[in-house]
Design a protein around this motif. Structure first.
Motif, PDB file in Angstrom:
ATOM      1  N   UNK A 164       7.160   5.673   4.473  1.00 24.92           N
ATOM      2  CA  UNK A 164       7.886   5.546   3.199  1.00 24.92           C
ATOM      3  C   UNK A 164       6.918   5.709   2.025  1.00 24.92           C
ATOM      4  N   UNK A 165       7.406   6.241   0.904  1.00 17.73           N
ATOM      5  CA  UNK A 165       6.541   6.321  -0.282  1.00 17.73           C
ATOM      6  C   UNK A 165       5.954   4.942  -0.594  1.00 17.73           C
ATOM      7  N   UNK A 166       4.698   4.925  -0.977  1.00 17.99           N
ATOM      8  CA  UNK A 166       4.039   3.649  -1.297  1.00 17.99           C
ATOM      9  C   UNK A 166       4.478   3.184  -2.687  1.00 17.99           C
ATOM     10  N   UNK A 167       4.393   1.883  -2.943  1.00 16.75           N
ATOM     11  CA  UNK A 167       4.757   1.401  -4.287  1.00 16.75           C
ATOM     12  C   UNK A 167       3.974   2.167  -5.365  1.00 16.75           C
ATOM     13  N   UNK A 168       4.658   2.441  -6.464  1.00 14.46           N
ATOM     14  CA  UNK A 168       4.013   3.275  -7.488  1.00 14.46           C
ATOM     15  C   UNK A 168       2.726   2.671  -8.053  1.00 14.46           C
ATOM     16  N   UNK A 169       2.647   1.353  -8.045  1.00 10.94           N
ATOM     17  CA  UNK A 169       1.457   0.713  -8.610  1.00 10.94           C
ATOM     18  C   UNK A 169       0.349   0.512  -7.570  1.00 10.94           C
ATOM     19  N   UNK A 170       0.603   0.965  -6.358  1.00 10.99           N
ATOM     20  CA  UNK A 170      -0.378   0.799  -5.282  1.00 10.99           C
ATOM     21  C   UNK A 170      -1.163   2.089  -5.111  1.00 10.99           C
ATOM     22  N   UNK A 171      -2.487   1.989  -5.123  1.00 11.96           N
ATOM     23  CA  UNK A 171      -3.312   3.178  -4.931  1.00 11.96           C
ATOM     24  C   UNK A 171      -3.654   3.308  -3.450  1.00 11.96           C
ATOM     25  N   UNK A 172      -3.263   4.414  -2.863  1.00 11.39           N
ATOM     26  CA  UNK A 172      -3.505   4.656  -1.438  1.00 11.39           C
ATOM     27  C   UNK A 172      -5.011   4.548  -1.150  1.00 11.39           C
ATOM     28  N   UNK A 173      -5.424   3.571  -0.334  1.00 10.87           N
ATOM     29  CA  UNK A 173      -6.865   3.399  -0.084  1.00 10.87           C
ATOM     30  C   UNK A 173      -7.435   4.333   0.984  1.00 10.87           C
ATOM     31  N   UNK A 174      -6.604   5.126   1.652  1.00  9.76           N
ATOM     32  CA  UNK A 174      -7.130   6.058   2.656  1.00  9.76           C
ATOM     33  C   UNK A 174      -7.991   7.097   1.939  1.00  9.76           C
ATOM     34  N   UNK A 175      -9.175   7.414   2.479  1.00 12.18           N
ATOM     35  CA  UNK A 175     -10.070   8.357   1.800  1.00 12.18           C
ATOM     36  C   UNK A 175      -9.383   9.672   1.405  1.00 12.18           C
ATOM     37  N   UNK A 176      -8.430  10.143   2.211  1.00 14.79           N
ATOM     38  CA  UNK A 176      -7.762  11.413   1.876  1.00 14.79           C
ATOM     39  C   UNK A 176      -6.500  11.198   1.027  1.00 14.79           C
ATOM     40  N   UNK A 177      -6.182   9.923   0.736  1.00 16.40           N
ATOM     41  CA  UNK A 177      -4.980   9.608  -0.061  1.00 16.40           C
ATOM     42  C   UNK A 177      -3.729  10.271   0.511  1.00 16.40           C
ATOM     43  N   UNK A 178      -3.628  10.237   1.816  1.00 21.49           N
ATOM     44  CA  UNK A 178      -2.549  10.993   2.465  1.00 21.49           C
ATOM     45  C   UNK A 178      -1.684  10.117   3.365  1.00 21.49           C
ATOM     46  N   UNK A 179      -1.586   8.826   3.022  1.00 27.94           N
ATOM     47  CA  UNK A 179      -0.932   7.895   3.940  1.00 27.94           C
ATOM     48  C   UNK A 179       0.582   8.032   4.026  1.00 27.94           C
ATOM     49  N   UNK A 180       1.220   8.460   2.967  1.00 26.50           N
ATOM     50  CA  UNK A 180       2.688   8.413   2.994  1.00 26.50           C
ATOM     51  C   UNK A 180       3.308   9.680   2.422  1.00 26.50           C
TER      52      UNK A 180
END
Ligand SMILES: [Zn+2]
Ligand SMILES: [Zn+2]
Length: 270
Positions: free
Chosen positions: A41-57
């Motif tokens: 699911x899309x991550x919360x808008x205020x949450x920064x994806x911590x995966x190095x590639x920013x490709x979690x969702x």
């Protein structure tokens, strides 16, 4: 009756571009009669994806298209198998309100979803524990020990089960031992049996089911299902339903790990 309750799609940025049709036709070939697509699911808008590639969702802007595409294959394949629309929703500690709002908005379009933990709060930031062995190594360094990461993971899974995420909270808990994904490189000697016991009791109390996930078995540094079979058996003996999930990110991944799954434990099978 064979069911796969955990499948990703081309809407996942870390997955393949295989079409829904390819996943479904592979599943029919293998004899599945029910599938649930559970894109991240899309991550919360205020949450920064911590995966190095920013490709979690998946992207929020793809969500409507994803749901429409599922509606269409549901109809197209109605005579061959049952297809459910779902999401793999992240439980992120501290973001319960945003997640509840998201579920309130989209939950009524979903048939069957999973709640999973991939992100842990560590030293004021978040980390993604299943991205790569390098990243997992960095996380254990930052945490001070592997044991600490395991403990934090299981505590967060327990928190996810107990969290109030509203009426549309998913009732299946994803891969409860994902923290073991790189276990053959990062050895953890401490036993977490008590944590697991607490998790299973909480799942039972809440009336949830468990994702019995085959993906770990094909990961070279894991080589076991999430959870491993002795935990799956303990869950089963408590009366917790176990739903097989391939966690496929490509059509060829459908059915992965089934050979290590105790088929007698899978709900609806046999
Ligand atoms: Zn994924
Ligand atoms: Zn997952």
């Amino acid at each position: 009756m064979l069911r796969d309750g955990h499948i990703h799609t081309l809407y996942c940025p870390h997955g393949s571009n295989d079409s829904l049709k390819q996943y479904i036709e592979r599943a029919i070939e293998l004899g599945f009669s029910e599938l649930t697509f559970t894109e991240h699911a899309p991550l919360p808008e205020t949450f920064i994806d911590p995966a190095p590639a920013r490709d979690s969702s998946m992207r929020k802007t793809d969500l409507e298209q994803y749901l429409k595409a599922l509606e269409s294959v549901k109809k197209q394949y109605a005579s061959s198998l049952k297809i459910n629309a779902g999401l793999e929703v992240d439980f992120i500690s501290g973001f319960e309100e945003e997640t509840t709002q998201f579920l309130a908005e989209y939950g009524s379009f979903l048939d069957d979803s999973i709640l999973s933990v991939h992100f842990l709060p560590l030293n004021g930031q978040f980390v993604c524990i299943d991205f790569s062995e390098e990243e997992f190594g960095r996380i254990t360094q930052e945490a001070g020990s592997i044991e600490f990461v395991y403990e934090l993971y299981y505590d967060t899974v327990l928190q996810s089960i107990q969290a109030d995420l509203g009426a549309f909270k998913p009732s299946r808990i994803g891969h409860i031992t994902l923290v073991r994904k790189f276990q053959h490189m990062f050895h953890c000697t401490k036993s977490f049996d008590l944590h697991i016991e607490r998790i299973l009791q909480a799942v039972k109390r809440a009336g949830y089911s468990l994702d019995y996930n085959g993906a770990g078995f094909v990961k070279p540094l894991c080589r076991e299902t999430y959870p491993p079979v002795h935990i799956a058996r303990a869950a089963h003996s408590l009366g917790i339903p176990l739903i097989y999930g391939s966690d496929a990110h490509a059509a060829a991944g459908i059915g992965q790990g089934l050979e290590q799954i105790d088929r007698t434990l899978i709900e609806g099978s046999v």
